[in-house]
Design a protein around this motif. Structure first.
Motif, PDB file in Angstrom:
ATOM      1  N   PRO A   1       6.742  -3.487   7.479  1.00 12.25           N
ATOM      2  CA  PRO A   1       7.448  -4.077   6.333  1.00 12.25           C
ATOM      3  C   PRO A   1       7.039  -5.523   6.122  1.00 12.25           C
ATOM      4  O   PRO A   1       6.747  -6.245   7.076  1.00 12.25           O
ATOM      5  CB  PRO A   1       8.924  -3.980   6.753  1.00 12.25           C
ATOM      6  CG  PRO A   1       8.891  -4.010   8.251  1.00 12.25           C
ATOM      7  CD  PRO A   1       7.624  -3.307   8.657  1.00 12.25           C
ATOM      8  N   LEU A   2       7.026  -5.935   4.844  1.00 16.21           N
ATOM      9  CA  LEU A   2       6.693  -7.319   4.500  1.00 16.21           C
ATOM     10  C   LEU A   2       7.308  -7.656   3.156  1.00 16.21           C
ATOM     11  O   LEU A   2       7.104  -6.939   2.174  1.00 16.21           O
ATOM     12  CB  LEU A   2       5.174  -7.514   4.423  1.00 16.21           C
ATOM     13  CG  LEU A   2       4.686  -8.865   3.898  1.00 16.21           C
ATOM     14  CD1 LEU A   2       5.062  -9.985   4.863  1.00 16.21           C
ATOM     15  CD2 LEU A   2       3.175  -8.846   3.657  1.00 16.21           C
ATOM     16  N   ASP A   3       8.073  -8.744   3.115  1.00 11.52           N
ATOM     17  CA  ASP A   3       8.598  -9.278   1.858  1.00 11.52           C
ATOM     18  C   ASP A   3       7.740 -10.470   1.490  1.00 11.52           C
ATOM     19  O   ASP A   3       7.905 -11.565   2.020  1.00 11.52           O
ATOM     20  CB  ASP A   3      10.059  -9.687   2.020  1.00 11.52           C
ATOM     21  CG  ASP A   3      10.680 -10.153   0.701  1.00 11.52           C
ATOM     22  OD1 ASP A   3       9.927 -10.343  -0.286  1.00 11.52           O
ATOM     23  OD2 ASP A   3      11.908 -10.340   0.658  1.00 11.52           O
ATOM     24  N   LEU A   4       6.799 -10.252   0.573  1.00 10.11           N
ATOM     25  CA  LEU A   4       5.828 -11.280   0.232  1.00 10.11           C
ATOM     26  C   LEU A   4       6.475 -12.500  -0.414  1.00 10.11           C
ATOM     27  O   LEU A   4       5.905 -13.594  -0.413  1.00 10.11           O
ATOM     28  CB  LEU A   4       4.773 -10.688  -0.703  1.00 10.11           C
ATOM     29  CG  LEU A   4       3.446 -11.427  -0.832  1.00 10.11           C
ATOM     30  CD1 LEU A   4       2.759 -11.533   0.519  1.00 10.11           C
ATOM     31  CD2 LEU A   4       2.537 -10.743  -1.839  1.00 10.11           C
TER      32      LEU A   4
ATOM     33  N   ALA B   1       0.808  -1.223   0.000  1.00 10.10           N
ATOM     34  CA  ALA B   1       0.000   0.000   0.000  1.00 10.10           C
ATOM     35  C   ALA B   1       0.841   1.274   0.000  1.00 10.10           C
ATOM     36  O   ALA B   1       0.343   2.337   0.361  1.00 10.10           O
ATOM     37  CB  ALA B   1      -0.942   0.006   1.197  1.00 10.10           C
ATOM     38  N   SER B   2       2.087   1.181  -0.438  1.00  8.71           N
ATOM     39  CA  SER B   2       2.902   2.394  -0.511  1.00  8.71           C
ATOM     40  C   SER B   2       2.613   3.202  -1.761  1.00  8.71           C
ATOM     41  O   SER B   2       2.997   4.375  -1.860  1.00  8.71           O
ATOM     42  CB  SER B   2       4.398   2.042  -0.453  1.00  8.71           C
ATOM     43  OG  SER B   2       4.755   1.186  -1.528  1.00  8.71           O
ATOM     44  N   SER B   3       1.925   2.604  -2.742  1.00  5.75           N
ATOM     45  CA  SER B   3       1.571   3.316  -3.965  1.00  5.75           C
ATOM     46  C   SER B   3       0.476   2.547  -4.689  1.00  5.75           C
ATOM     47  O   SER B   3       0.079   1.461  -4.268  1.00  5.75           O
ATOM     48  CB  SER B   3       2.797   3.465  -4.895  1.00  5.75           C
ATOM     49  OG  SER B   3       3.241   2.189  -5.337  1.00  5.75           O
ATOM     50  N   GLY B   4      -0.017   3.115  -5.758  1.00  4.39           N
ATOM     51  CA  GLY B   4      -0.918   2.420  -6.670  1.00  4.39           C
ATOM     52  C   GLY B   4      -2.226   1.970  -6.047  1.00  4.39           C
ATOM     53  O   GLY B   4      -2.822   2.654  -5.203  1.00  4.39           O
ATOM     54  N   ILE B   5      -2.674   0.781  -6.469  1.00  3.80           N
ATOM     55  CA  ILE B   5      -3.962   0.261  -6.031  1.00  3.80           C
ATOM     56  C   ILE B   5      -3.988   0.029  -4.528  1.00  3.80           C
ATOM     57  O   ILE B   5      -5.001   0.288  -3.867  1.00  3.80           O
ATOM     58  CB  ILE B   5      -4.294  -1.029  -6.798  1.00  3.80           C
ATOM     59  CG1 ILE B   5      -4.590  -0.696  -8.270  1.00  3.80           C
ATOM     60  CG2 ILE B   5      -5.486  -1.759  -6.164  1.00  3.80           C
ATOM     61  CD1 ILE B   5      -4.747  -1.911  -9.163  1.00  3.80           C
ATOM     62  N   GLY B   6      -2.901  -0.453  -3.957  1.00  3.80           N
ATOM     63  CA  GLY B   6      -2.857  -0.674  -2.512  1.00  3.80           C
ATOM     64  C   GLY B   6      -3.054   0.613  -1.734  1.00  3.80           C
ATOM     65  O   GLY B   6      -3.806   0.653  -0.751  1.00  3.80           O
ATOM     66  N   ARG B   7      -2.387   1.661  -2.179  1.00  3.82           N
ATOM     67  CA  ARG B   7      -2.565   2.970  -1.535  1.00  3.82           C
ATOM     68  C   ARG B   7      -4.007   3.451  -1.710  1.00  3.82           C
ATOM     69  O   ARG B   7      -4.631   3.930  -0.754  1.00  3.82           O
ATOM     70  CB  ARG B   7      -1.593   3.981  -2.136  1.00  3.82           C
ATOM     71  CG  ARG B   7      -1.822   5.420  -1.676  1.00  3.82           C
ATOM     72  CD  ARG B   7      -0.799   6.364  -2.319  1.00  3.82           C
ATOM     73  NE  ARG B   7      -1.198   7.745  -2.193  1.00  3.82           N
ATOM     74  CZ  ARG B   7      -1.023   8.499  -1.109  1.00  3.82           C
ATOM     75  NH1 ARG B   7      -0.447   7.969  -0.047  1.00  3.82           N
ATOM     76  NH2 ARG B   7      -1.420   9.759  -1.088  1.00  3.82           N
TER      77      ARG B   7
ATOM     78  N   PRO C   1       9.344   2.435   1.795  1.00  5.46           N
ATOM     79  CA  PRO C   1       8.802   2.817   3.110  1.00  5.46           C
ATOM     80  C   PRO C   1       8.292   4.249   3.141  1.00  5.46           C
ATOM     81  O   PRO C   1       7.330   4.554   3.854  1.00  5.46           O
ATOM     82  CB  PRO C   1       9.989   2.624   4.060  1.00  5.46           C
ATOM     83  CG  PRO C   1      11.203   2.664   3.186  1.00  5.46           C
ATOM     84  CD  PRO C   1      10.776   2.073   1.885  1.00  5.46           C
ATOM     85  N   GLU C   2       8.931   5.134   2.362  1.00  4.31           N
ATOM     86  CA  GLU C   2       8.496   6.526   2.375  1.00  4.31           C
ATOM     87  C   GLU C   2       7.083   6.670   1.815  1.00  4.31           C
ATOM     88  O   GLU C   2       6.283   7.494   2.279  1.00  4.31           O
ATOM     89  CB  GLU C   2       9.475   7.406   1.591  1.00  4.31           C
ATOM     90  CG  GLU C   2       9.524   7.188   0.084  1.00  4.31           C
ATOM     91  CD  GLU C   2      10.256   5.928  -0.355  1.00  4.31           C
ATOM     92  OE1 GLU C   2      10.242   5.644  -1.567  1.00  4.31           O
ATOM     93  OE2 GLU C   2      10.853   5.261   0.513  1.00  4.31           O
ATOM     94  N   GLY C   3       6.746   5.851   0.813  1.00 12.46           N
ATOM     95  CA  GLY C   3       5.394   5.875   0.264  1.00 12.46           C
ATOM     96  C   GLY C   3       4.379   5.379   1.268  1.00 12.46           C
ATOM     97  O   GLY C   3       3.274   5.915   1.371  1.00 12.46           O
ATOM     98  N   ALA C   4       4.753   4.353   2.022  1.00 12.44           N
ATOM     99  CA  ALA C   4       3.861   3.824   3.048  1.00 12.44           C
ATOM    100  C   ALA C   4       3.607   4.862   4.130  1.00 12.44           C
ATOM    101  O   ALA C   4       2.468   5.037   4.590  1.00 12.44           O
ATOM    102  CB  ALA C   4       4.462   2.562   3.651  1.00 12.44           C
ATOM    103  N   GLU C   5       4.645   5.570   4.536  1.00 10.36           N
ATOM    104  CA  GLU C   5       4.479   6.585   5.579  1.00 10.36           C
ATOM    105  C   GLU C   5       3.619   7.736   5.082  1.00 10.36           C
ATOM    106  O   GLU C   5       2.829   8.310   5.854  1.00 10.36           O
ATOM    107  CB  GLU C   5       5.848   7.093   6.046  1.00 10.36           C
ATOM    108  CG  GLU C   5       6.637   6.073   6.847  1.00 10.36           C
ATOM    109  CD  GLU C   5       5.887   5.582   8.077  1.00 10.36           C
ATOM    110  OE1 GLU C   5       5.113   6.372   8.678  1.00 10.36           O
ATOM    111  OE2 GLU C   5       6.051   4.395   8.446  1.00 10.36           O
ATOM    112  N   ARG C   6       3.734   8.093   3.801  1.00 10.08           N
ATOM    113  CA  ARG C   6       2.862   9.137   3.254  1.00 10.08           C
ATOM    114  C   ARG C   6       1.400   8.693   3.295  1.00 10.08           C
ATOM    115  O   ARG C   6       0.502   9.490   3.588  1.00 10.08           O
ATOM    116  CB  ARG C   6       3.271   9.491   1.823  1.00 10.08           C
ATOM    117  CG  ARG C   6       4.471  10.421   1.734  1.00 10.08           C
ATOM    118  CD  ARG C   6       4.581  11.054   0.368  1.00 10.08           C
ATOM    119  NE  ARG C   6       4.815  10.063  -0.674  1.00 10.08           N
ATOM    120  CZ  ARG C   6       6.016   9.672  -1.082  1.00 10.08           C
ATOM    121  NH1 ARG C   6       7.101  10.176  -0.507  1.00 10.08           N
ATOM    122  NH2 ARG C   6       6.149   8.782  -2.048  1.00 10.08           N
ATOM    123  N   THR C   7       1.169   7.416   2.998  1.00  8.25           N
ATOM    124  CA  THR C   7      -0.197   6.893   3.070  1.00  8.25           C
ATOM    125  C   THR C   7      -0.722   6.955   4.494  1.00  8.25           C
ATOM    126  O   THR C   7      -1.866   7.374   4.736  1.00  8.25           O
ATOM    127  CB  THR C   7      -0.247   5.442   2.554  1.00  8.25           C
ATOM    128  OG1 THR C   7       0.302   5.383   1.228  1.00  8.25           O
ATOM    129  CG2 THR C   7      -1.675   4.932   2.518  1.00  8.25           C
TER     130      THR C   7
END
Length: 267
Positions: A72-75, A24-30, A51-57
């Motif tokens: 954080p998660l490494d799928l 969810a740091s960008s795109g559809i997840g965000r 991580p910076e995108g996630a924090e902005r969200t």
């Protein structure tokens, strides 16, 4: 299966429904995280490389009065799922005073095509680890936390449907197709706990997938937009609203479905 029974999940200390959204740091997840939060649900969003995108969200959700945490998660590494589950459980308790989730949105992934003649086993395995094995076993890991009557939503792709068949996407579409089929079977298997399982299949959507392909090759957008009924490509919020609907109680009578969200692409 006893470890997955609802009796072992205690009642939450909050009435707020909590939803995990991967990638969810960008795109559809965000887009999904923002729309879910706008409907009054708490969000635990995951990130891998940004991580910076996630924090902005997270910041945007909080600015609008919502609650959110980024982890954080490494799928691609299922061996890290126990540690992630522990971190998630700690976040549930510290932020919301609960030990249960309402829903899981398996959205994280990557795109980009590769011609069949050029496909390598390593590339094929990368698709498999992130697009099919990862969400499948993350769902298994988090299932004991999901409440009776909760929801699971998997982000698939319109490429699994006839009419959206482009050269170079056999590996990607095969994994998304597997996820769509697994969705239907899990809907049946988890129905005893009234957990709804659905997938969403977006058409061309403005995201960073394919190494930010739309940003690097904006000239392809007009051609894709011309194939939709509405003359534009999708935006993350378009898909996010569908996902938010599917995790909400408004979709309580929908399970085992793959919802096309394409703006009439290739009609």
């Amino acid at each position: 299966m006893s470890e997955h029974t609802s009796e072992q999940i205690t009642e939450p200390a909050t009435d707020e429904k909590i939803v995990v959204v991967t990638g969810a740091s960008s795109g559809i997840g965000r887009g999904a995280a923002l729309e879910i939060a706008a409907r009054g649900m708490g969000v635990i969003l995951t990130y891998h490389a940004r991580p910076e995108g996630a924090e902005r969200t997270v910041d945007e959700i909080r600015e609008h009065g919502g609650t959110a945490v980024a982890l954080p998660l490494d799928l691609s590494r299922t061996d890290t799922f126990p540690a992630f589950t522990n971190a998630l459980t700690a976040a549930l308790k510290s932020e919301w005073g609960t030990d249960r989730l309402h829903a899981l949105v398996n959205n994280a992934g990557f795109g980009g095509g590769m011609a069949f003649e050029e496909m390598t086993e390593d590339a094929f395995d990368a698709y498999y680890r992130v697009l099919l094995r990862g969400p499948y076993f993350l769902t298994q890991a988090l299932l004991p936390l999901i409440e009776h009557g909760g929801a699971i939503v998997n982000t698939s792709s319109s490429s699994v449907r006839p009419g959206d068949t482009e050269p170079g996407y056999s590996g990607y579409a095969a994994m998304k197709g597997g996820l769509t089929v697994a969705t239907r079977f899990l809907a049946k298997e988890l129905s005893g706990r009234s957990i709804r399982v659905n997938s969403v299949s977006p058409g061309p959507t403005r995201t960073r997938l394919g190494d930010n392909a739309f940003g690097r090759f904006p000239e392809v957008i007009d051609g894709l937009a011309a194939k939709t009924a509405f003359g534009r490509i999708g935006e993350p919020s378009d898909i996010g609203k569908v996902i938010a609907f599917l995790v909400s109680d408004d979709s309580a009578w929908i399970t085992g479905e793959d919802i096309l969200a394409t703006g009439g692409y290739a009609l």
